[in-house]
Design an enzyme around this catalytic site. Structure first.
Site, PDB file in Angstrom:
ATOM      1  N   SER A   1      74.609  34.909  41.250  1.00  0.00           N
ATOM      2  CA  SER A   1      75.772  34.761  41.922  1.00  0.00           C
ATOM      3  C   SER A   1      77.018  35.713  41.170  1.00  0.00           C
ATOM      4  O   SER A   1      76.558  36.083  39.905  1.00  0.00           O
ATOM      5  CB  SER A   1      76.291  33.273  41.867  1.00  0.00           C
ATOM      6  OG  SER A   1      76.523  32.650  41.005  1.00  0.00           O
ATOM      7  N   LYS A   2      78.142  35.294  41.399  1.00  0.00           N
ATOM      8  CA  LYS A   2      79.191  36.158  40.807  1.00  0.00           C
ATOM      9  C   LYS A   2      79.381  35.473  39.360  1.00  0.00           C
ATOM     10  O   LYS A   2      79.823  36.292  38.407  1.00  0.00           O
ATOM     11  CB  LYS A   2      80.439  36.109  41.495  1.00  0.00           C
ATOM     12  CG  LYS A   2      80.486  36.845  42.670  1.00  0.00           C
ATOM     13  CD  LYS A   2      81.838  36.877  43.430  1.00  0.00           C
ATOM     14  CE  LYS A   2      81.871  37.649  44.709  1.00  0.00           C
ATOM     15  NZ  LYS A   2      83.452  37.383  45.437  1.00  0.00           N
ATOM     16  N   ARG A   3      79.017  34.361  38.998  1.00  0.00           N
ATOM     17  CA  ARG A   3      79.357  33.863  37.710  1.00  0.00           C
ATOM     18  C   ARG A   3      78.375  34.393  36.593  1.00  0.00           C
ATOM     19  O   ARG A   3      78.521  34.140  35.635  1.00  0.00           O
ATOM     20  CB  ARG A   3      79.326  32.113  37.908  1.00  0.00           C
ATOM     21  CG  ARG A   3      77.886  31.726  38.180  1.00  0.00           C
ATOM     22  CD  ARG A   3      77.518  30.243  38.489  1.00  0.00           C
ATOM     23  NE  ARG A   3      76.396  29.595  38.865  1.00  0.00           N
ATOM     24  CZ  ARG A   3      75.587  29.329  37.861  1.00  0.00           C
ATOM     25  NH1 ARG A   3      75.761  29.392  36.637  1.00  0.00           N
ATOM     26  NH2 ARG A   3      74.304  28.953  38.334  1.00  0.00           N
TER      27      ARG A   3
ATOM     28  N   GLY B   1      77.939  37.228  36.488  1.00  0.00           N
ATOM     29  CA  GLY B   1      78.438  38.727  35.966  1.00  0.00           C
ATOM     30  C   GLY B   1      78.453  39.906  37.147  1.00  0.00           C
ATOM     31  O   GLY B   1      78.491  39.343  38.448  1.00  0.00           O
TER      32      GLY B   1
END
Length: 527
Positions: free
Chosen positions: A273-275, A277
């Site tokens: 996911s975006k977390r 990077g």
């Protein structure tokens, strides 16, 4: 009009027969955001299969979610696919004889086929309101029972149905799940997977009361009418296969071959996911990754060719790709590995292409003057030489070159990171460099025999100060570059010498010597 649309269905079925032996695969993005790693991997595996088998790669836009789908998102996804080199044979921009290739433009087909299923008794109208359905679900859950639809309208008297329709009451169209049906696929990745249909799903909706078709119905219809022979997609869609397969069989189509790919996980083993990077393809592009490196790395997320080879050109992957070597285990996205793969592809580029790529980045970041023209060619050739083994992505060159052209001596000394060098007689070496420069002995960096001159000069500074090895080269680096680490000092001097008229922010050697003179007077001299 619906009758005309329905008449196309048998024709499409005949077309399928003529396609026997041709591999037809599809990538079906929902235009509700950017193209991310998982979707790009799915698109790539479909494209590879089509190219490897001489088949067709179709892009089909699944945009029936009108509240979230946008044309801007569609264009972004298509642009990212094109950047990766995954050009479609058929699609919303390429066209083709199986279109339209946007689900939002295929509404009449879905309605006609839903009506066909109703006419054949394989689907039926359901007049349950949302409130009634919610009450049924709540009651079932309270009783600890399965909350799937209970089939209230499955066998209602046709006269009752006709009366409700005549009254204009809203209704959905539900699929009649066959009693005792067991549906099984032989998945190319997971092997045999099967479901007891009645125990797994209730009679599911095909058309909402608004007339909008649901996802699984659209997918089944489109795969059939577009002649899709193999469906390669993420494992999260495995549960959709039962509904889609039942619809296909009810319409008289054999299900395609399925291959459900494992999830792509972050390094912490959670879903990417975006977390974690950067995950969108556009972001990787903007960060300076090469499309061929992205294709190489994405191909390794769940596939290998059975050897230790890790660096492939797109053509090599096409030649070697096979669903037989796609693994069931989740793939882990490793940014360090991706950067390494990208670096290998950068080093495979022809020198001029590499230099041009770096120049475009440096111009965009304001390091190189776009108006420099041909004057920048020697400078960029040296940049490419210096950067060859030091950058992993194109964007790394900005920090590298800015560090060479800048001169942060006072900042380095003030940080304390150079204290050991200062304590061991930095002033003595600095003073020797200043004297040599004033005497015209220091090479400028543009001489044809610079390498020999530089070697002789550094040896001379060493003799003048009684130093050699690390005790000479570390203070020499600090004095001339203002930093404790970086590219070869001689190469940095050459790059600086080529910078006038090209890199407006470069600190000239004369200015460095002047600053060095001031700093040298303040630095302690070793005993």
């Amino acid at each position: 009009r619906l009758g005309q649309v329905a008449a196309r269905v048998p024709a499409a079925r005949r077309c399928l027969a003529t396609l026997a032996g041709e591999t037809r695969v599809r990538f079906a993005p929902s235009p509700t955001g950017s193209l991310h790693v998982g979707g790009a991997r799915t698109a790539l595996f479909n494209w590879l299969l089509a190219r490897q088998q001489g088949g067709k790669f179709i892009i089909r836009v699944e945009d029936t979610d009108t509240a979230r789908s946008t044309r801007e998102s569609e264009e972004s996804v298509l642009r990212d696919l094109a950047w990766l080199g995954l050009e479609a044979d058929e699609g919303p921009t390429q066209g083709g004889d199986r279109g339209p290739y946007r689900q939002s433009e295929r509404g009449d087909l879905y309605k006609a086929l839903a009506q066909k299923l109703v006419d054949e008794g394989k689907a039926y109208p359901c007049f349950c309101t949302e409130e009634e359905l919610e009450a049924k679900r709540a009651a079932a859950e309270a009783a600890g029972q399965d909350s799937k639809y209970d089939g209230e309208w499955r066998d209602v008297d046709p006269e009752v149905v006709a009366e409700r329709m005549a009254a204009g009451d809203p209704y959905t169209v539900r699929f009649r799940v066959p009693s005792g049906k067991y549906f099984q696929i032989d998945d190319a990745v997971r092997g045999k997977v099967g479901w007891e249909a009645e125990a797994t799903v209730g009679d599911f909706i095909l058309l909402r009361s608004s007339g909008v078709p649901v996802y699984n119905f659209c997918v089944a219809v489109d795969d059939a009418l577009m002649g899709v022979t193999t469906v390669v997609r993420a494992e999260e869609h495995l549960t959709n296969t039962l509904r889609q397969g039942l619809v296909l069989e009810a319409l008289g189509y054999a299900p395609p071959r399925y291959a459900h790919l494992s999830l792509v996980l972050g390094e912490d083993r959670s879903k990417l996911s975006k977390r974690h990077g950067a995950t969108s393809i556009d972001q990787f592009r903007r960060e300076g990754f090469l499309p061929q490196a992205m294709v190489n790395y994405l191909s390794l997320l769940g596939w290998n060719d059975g050897t230790d080879q890790e660096i492939f050109s797109p053509d090599e992957i096409v030649q070697k790709f096979s669903l037989d070597r796609v693994t069931k285990s989740p793939a882990v996205f490793d940014m360090t590995k991706l950067r390494w793969v990208n670096a290998q592809h950068l080093r495979r580029l022809p020198a001029e292409e590499f230099a041009a790529m770096l120049r475009a980045r440096l111009e965009e970041d304001g390091v190189v003057d776009p108006a420099a023209g041909d004057a920048a060619v020697p400078f960029m050739a040296k940049v490419a030489e210096v950067a060859a083994d030091r950058v992993e992505v194109v964007n790394d060159v900005t920090g590298l070159v800015s560090g060479v052209l800048g001169y942060a001596l006072e900042e380095t000394l003030g940080s304390g990171s150079a204290q050991g060098v200062v304590d061991e007689g930095f002033a003595e070496v600095a003073a020797a460099i200043v004297r040599s420069h004033e005497a015209g002995e220091m090479p400028e960096g543009t001489e044809e025999d610079f390498g020999d001159r530089w070697k002789a000069w550094t040896k001379g500074v060493g003799a003048a100060t009684g130093r050699k090895g690390k005790k000479l080269f570390q203070p020499l680096r600090l004095a001339l570059t203002g930093a404790m680490a970086g590219p070869d000092v001689g190469s940095s001097v050459q790059l600086l010498a080529l910078s006038p008229g090209v890199a407006p922010k470069a600190v000239p050697m004369a200015d460095r010597i002047e600053q060095l003179r001031r700093v040298a007077k303040e630095a302690p001299v070793s005993a």
